[in-house]
Design a protein around this motif. Structure first.
Motif, PDB file in Angstrom:
ATOM      1  N   TYR A 152       2.472   1.573  -3.437  1.00 33.21           N
ATOM      2  CA  TYR A 152       1.439   2.003  -4.384  1.00 33.21           C
ATOM      3  C   TYR A 152       1.192   3.518  -4.253  1.00 33.21           C
ATOM      4  O   TYR A 152       1.159   4.251  -5.246  1.00 33.21           O
ATOM      5  N   LYS A 174      -2.971  -4.325  -6.704  1.00 28.86           N
ATOM      6  CA  LYS A 174      -2.302  -3.017  -6.662  1.00 28.86           C
ATOM      7  C   LYS A 174      -1.008  -3.031  -7.473  1.00 28.86           C
ATOM      8  O   LYS A 174      -0.710  -2.083  -8.208  1.00 28.86           O
ATOM      9  N   LEU A 175      -0.242  -4.110  -7.349  1.00 26.47           N
ATOM     10  CA  LEU A 175       1.027  -4.197  -8.083  1.00 26.47           C
ATOM     11  C   LEU A 175       0.789  -4.323  -9.584  1.00 26.47           C
ATOM     12  O   LEU A 175       1.488  -3.689 -10.392  1.00 26.47           O
ATOM     13  N   ASN A 183       0.821  -1.213   0.000  1.00 27.74           N
ATOM     14  CA  ASN A 183       0.000   0.000   0.000  1.00 27.74           C
ATOM     15  C   ASN A 183       0.855   1.263   0.000  1.00 27.74           C
ATOM     16  O   ASN A 183       0.544   2.236  -0.703  1.00 27.74           O
ATOM     17  N   LEU A 185      -0.074  -0.948 -11.048  1.00 29.46           N
ATOM     18  CA  LEU A 185       1.113  -0.127 -11.272  1.00 29.46           C
ATOM     19  C   LEU A 185       1.843  -0.546 -12.543  1.00 29.46           C
ATOM     20  O   LEU A 185       2.278   0.300 -13.335  1.00 29.46           O
ATOM     21  N   SER A 234       4.236   5.503  -5.437  1.00 31.26           N
ATOM     22  CA  SER A 234       4.385   5.416  -6.896  1.00 31.26           C
ATOM     23  C   SER A 234       3.451   6.391  -7.599  1.00 31.26           C
ATOM     24  O   SER A 234       3.860   7.117  -8.521  1.00 31.26           O
TER      25      SER A 234
END
Length: 223
Positions: free
Chosen positions: A65, A123-124, A62, A127, A68
């Motif tokens: 994320y 989430k990854l 988190n 990204l 980023s």
């Protein structure tokens, strides 16, 4: 400096002295040099974990994320014919971080921490989908090829965790974009094979119905 003489001296030093020397060397290295020397050690440590603090991993994902998307790793410079192959330290750091987080999340799946694994993967993966469009990392050309992660393993782990915890309709909703992306990239990640290996009968039936309805291309691999 004579290499043989140096390492002969080092071989006689105590562990504490050598660790301090490694810390000093680490602080002087660029991020790509650190990755070259230490990545395999970090990967081995993650792969062999018998227990994991899933909250800690989720918190790390988190935070990564959030940073980023806030541009923490975005460090642009003026590109010219001499430096167009260069990447900023921040870009190298981002690639190393997401590579290790993907591996750690795959380990969550291996340890049956499926709900947390799903949250981390999504989430990854988001990204990774956005690095070519948003100001997340900088380079003349950026893409998932820079990461050096085992993307196929990550997708396999994600599919396993979803199949274990998700009802058929929601499972299929998550799989369709992966299948479409895989078909656009010559089925490099063998997504349909991974679904067949992990999904239950109801999930497979609903998926195959949607594939037929939408005319989605799939490819079954023999290996």
């Amino acid at each position: 400096m004579n290499e043989e003489e140096l390492f002969n001296i080092l071989s006689k030093k105590k562990k504490e002295t050598l660790l301090q020397l490694l810390k000093s060397a680490y602080s002087e290295m660029k991020s790509n040099q650190r990755a070259l020397l230490f990545d395999h050690i970090m990967y081995e440590a993650v792969r062999t974990k018998k227990t994991m603090n899933e909250k800690k991993t989720l918190d790390e994902v988190n935070e990564f994320y959030k940073q980023s998307l806030a541009g923490h790793y975005y460090a642009p410079f003026m590109i010219n014919s001499q430096n167009f192959m260069d990447t900023p330290e921040e870009t190298d750091e981002w690639c190393t971080k997401i590579r290790l987080l993907l591996e750690e999340t795959s380990q969550l799946t291996a340890l049956s921490k499926h709900k947390t694994a799903i949250e981390c993967f999504e989430k990854l993966f988001e990204l990774l989908d956005r690095i070519g469009d948003d100001e997340i990392i900088f380079g003349d050309e950026v893409g998932t090829w820079m990461i050096g992660a085992d993307e196929e393993k990550a997708i396999k782990s994600y599919v396993i965790s979803l199949a274990k915890t998700t009802a058929a309709k929601k499972f299929v909703d998550k799989m369709i974009p992966l299948l479409k992306c895989d078909s656009h990239h010559s089925f490099i990640n063998k997504v349909y094979d991974k679904i067949e290996a992990s999904a239950n009968k109801e999930q497979k039936a609903v998926l195959d119905s949607i594939i037929k309805e939408q005319g989605i291309k799939i490819n079954r691999h023999t290996s």
